[in-house]
Write an enzyme that holds these catalytic residues in place. Structure first.
Site: not given
Length: 531
Positions: A288-290
RNA sequence: GGCCCGUUCGUCUAGCGGUUCAGGACAUCUCCCUUUCACGGAGAAGAUCACGGGUUCGAAUCCCGUACGGGUCACCA
């Protein structure tokens, strides 16, 4: 457009001689699209989806389109669309048609296509495949909460529950008319058949089958008049003559709904291919982006600063990745040519790519392997190009860029130990300026009372070497070793410390040759003075 | 939880019924090269093909269960 898969007798006879898939392929020009939502930076999984679309299109002489799916106005993030365009351009997978380049089906931004969707929703209503629903978000929330309290964690608006809601299926016709005329807010929902098996053939997964019992009456047109993804994607893919929908696996559960919509419209559905997900290297779940910088590697192609939070995320480009290496690495996360080749230029990928050889399971991302790809491409780079990249890096660091021949010499000396352009400086700062200090550990081990004395004699001998080049320097050094009865291990490291400050690196004689006589002798004198 | 999808060395994967007690790459380790590091070369270790049943003369490859993993269940895409 003539549809092929129909059940007229002609086609049946045909199918005996021609496999269906071939049939479809030859009958439709390949047109694929990448349709991101501009809600932030495009992450590498999205780039891979775009890449696969691009490779597939190019291989079949087709078109690769870029469509911006911005129907959720509440999630608009300024700069995101520009980021997507720039990221794709950097990767070398620019669209043939679409946002940023234009084309016959413009506009390619769904928010600008808003007026077009309404008629399709109406068409569905007219045919009895959709209906108006007047339930407010609060109504729905309440129903869901009650269901949850009653032990149903997942209430759905479907063929059963819709009979108890406020919609054009339950309300008297006059009531519906009145509400519509009064401008009361509503949505349009798809009316799914109660119990029907929806089957379709996915290019990667084979036959996928879902019963409508497990699907719900998804909203097609929202209260603000915007379509949801489900409507917009089907309508636009039809209007833009998309032949193959290649997208992430997260769309698989809603694919049956899309198939149904094509059927309701009476349109031939495109072929579907649902790509496996990119998984995080640690723990569970999709990348994910995080996850990016937390794990020590970028998840975004380009550096990104969130306009809302100010949060900074690193990018592959800024990290020193070459676009083709990045694309090569990405392509291999879920696909391979079936032989043992691994290094491919973008053009070679186009040649070798095959959607049918895409793996089914998710791929766990490994940054070490990504670095290896970059290393391979870096080494294949023409000398002048590498020099240019290294020069840019030096400038960023505020280090003076040497003359072209010296810069290229430095690059070739350090190339074997570089994964990124910036490694040239990081592994060999001494090629660009005198060492700022000497490795204390190695000084302790190698520097003796007589070191300075020997170095000064050596310096005098080196002064006479002309031209000041590696071979002559080395033989000169070795003859001094023989004369003074020393081993290489005694003086070699000391000389290297004088020139570089450290004891690792390329040939010290090559290094001196590159630095030149004046600089080399100065460095020898410096270390002697300081110790 | 329902539904859907998946499951071959630590990781990415080859394999699509027999020539595979499973091949390559990254990572790891050893040796050689280099009186350094890296590169390069040679090699090692590493997968009872998730598990259990079938089908078959024969299964990693086909079928069915189980387990595990993932995705998805919004007026988000």
């Amino acid at each position: 457009m003539r549809s092929i898969g129909n059940k007229d007798s002609d086609c049946t006879r045909w199918a005996i001689f021609v496999p269906l898939k071939e049939n479809l392929m030859s009958s439709r020009p390949v047109r694929v699209r990448f349709a991101p939502s501009p809600t932030g930076a495009l992450h590498m999984g999205g780039v891979r989806t775009a890449l696969y679309n691009y490779l597939f299109a190019k291989q079949h002489g087709g078109k690769f389109l870029l469509r911006i799916e911005d129907t959720d106005q509440t999630r608009f993030v300024p700069g995101a669309e520009e980021y997507i365009l720039e990221a794709l351009a950097w990767c070398g997978i620019s669209p043939d048609e679409g946002q940023g380049v234009g084309g016959p089906h413009a506009p390619y931004r769904q928010s600008e296509r808003k007026p077009m969707y309404r008629q399709y929703a109406d068409q569905l209503i007219a045919a009895g495949n959709a209906y108006y629903a007047f339930d407010t978000p609060e109504d729905l929330e309440l129903v869901r909460e009650r269901a949850k309290a009653a032990g149903n964690p997942n209430w759905q608006y479907n063929s059963i529950t819709r009979t108890a809601m406020k919609n054009s299926m339950t309300l008297p016709a006059e009531d519906v008319e009145r509400r519509l005329a009064a401008g009361e807010p509503y949505v349009i929902r798809v009316k799914l058949p109660r119990n029907e098996e929806v089957k379709f053939q996915d290019r990667i997964r084979g036959w996928v089958s879902v019963n409508t019992l497990n699907l719900d009456d998804k909203v097609l047109l929202k209260g603000d008049g915007m379509p949801t993804y489900h409507l917009a994607n089907v309508v636009d893919d039809r209007l833009m003559e998309i032949s193959h929908v290649i997208r992430g696996e997260e769309w698989l559960p809603s694919a049956p709904l899309h198939i149904l919509l094509y059927r309701f419209f009476g349109w031939e559905a495109p072929e579907f291919a649902h790509l496996p997900l990119l998984l995080r290297p640690d723990g569970n779940g999709k990348l994910s982006k995080r996850d990016g910088d937390r794990l020590g590697f970028p998840v975004f192609p380009l550096h990104w600063v969130s306009p809302e939070t100010g949060e900074v995320s690193s990018g592959y480009r800024e990290r020193g990745f070459l676009p083709e290496a990045f694309a090569n690495m990405l392509a291999f996360l879920g696909w391979n040519p079936g032989d043992n080749r691994e290094l491919f230029s973008l053009a070679e990928l186009v040649e070798a790519f095959n959607l049918d050889k895409v793996h089914k399971a998710g791929a766990r991302f490994d940054f070490e392997k990504a670095k290896w790809f970059n290393q391979q491409f870096l080494r294949a780079l023409p000398a002048a190009e590498l020099a240019q990249k290294v020069a840019a890096d030096l400038t960023r660091r505020g280090v003076a860029v040497p003359a072209p021949h010296v810069l290229e010499g430095a690059c070739s000396l350090l190339l074997d130990r570089a994964v990124f352009p910036q490694d040239v400086y990081e592994n060999g700062p001494y090629l660009f300026h005198a060492p700022h200090g000497y490795d204390p550990d190695m000084m302790g081990k190698k520097w003796t009372d007589t070191s300075a004395e020997h170095l000064r004699v050596l310096a005098q001998r080196f002064a006479t070497v002309e031209p000041f080049a590696a071979e002559a320097l080395e033989s000169n050094f070795k003859s001094y070793l023989a004369e003074s009865g020393q081993g290489f291990g005694q003086l070699g490291p000391v000389l290297r410390l004088a020139i570089t400050g450290v004891t690792v690196g390329p040939s010290v004689f090559e290094t001196m040759g590159l630095l030149g006589k004046t600089e080399s002798l100065e460095r020898i004198e410096s270390i002697c003075r300081a110790h």
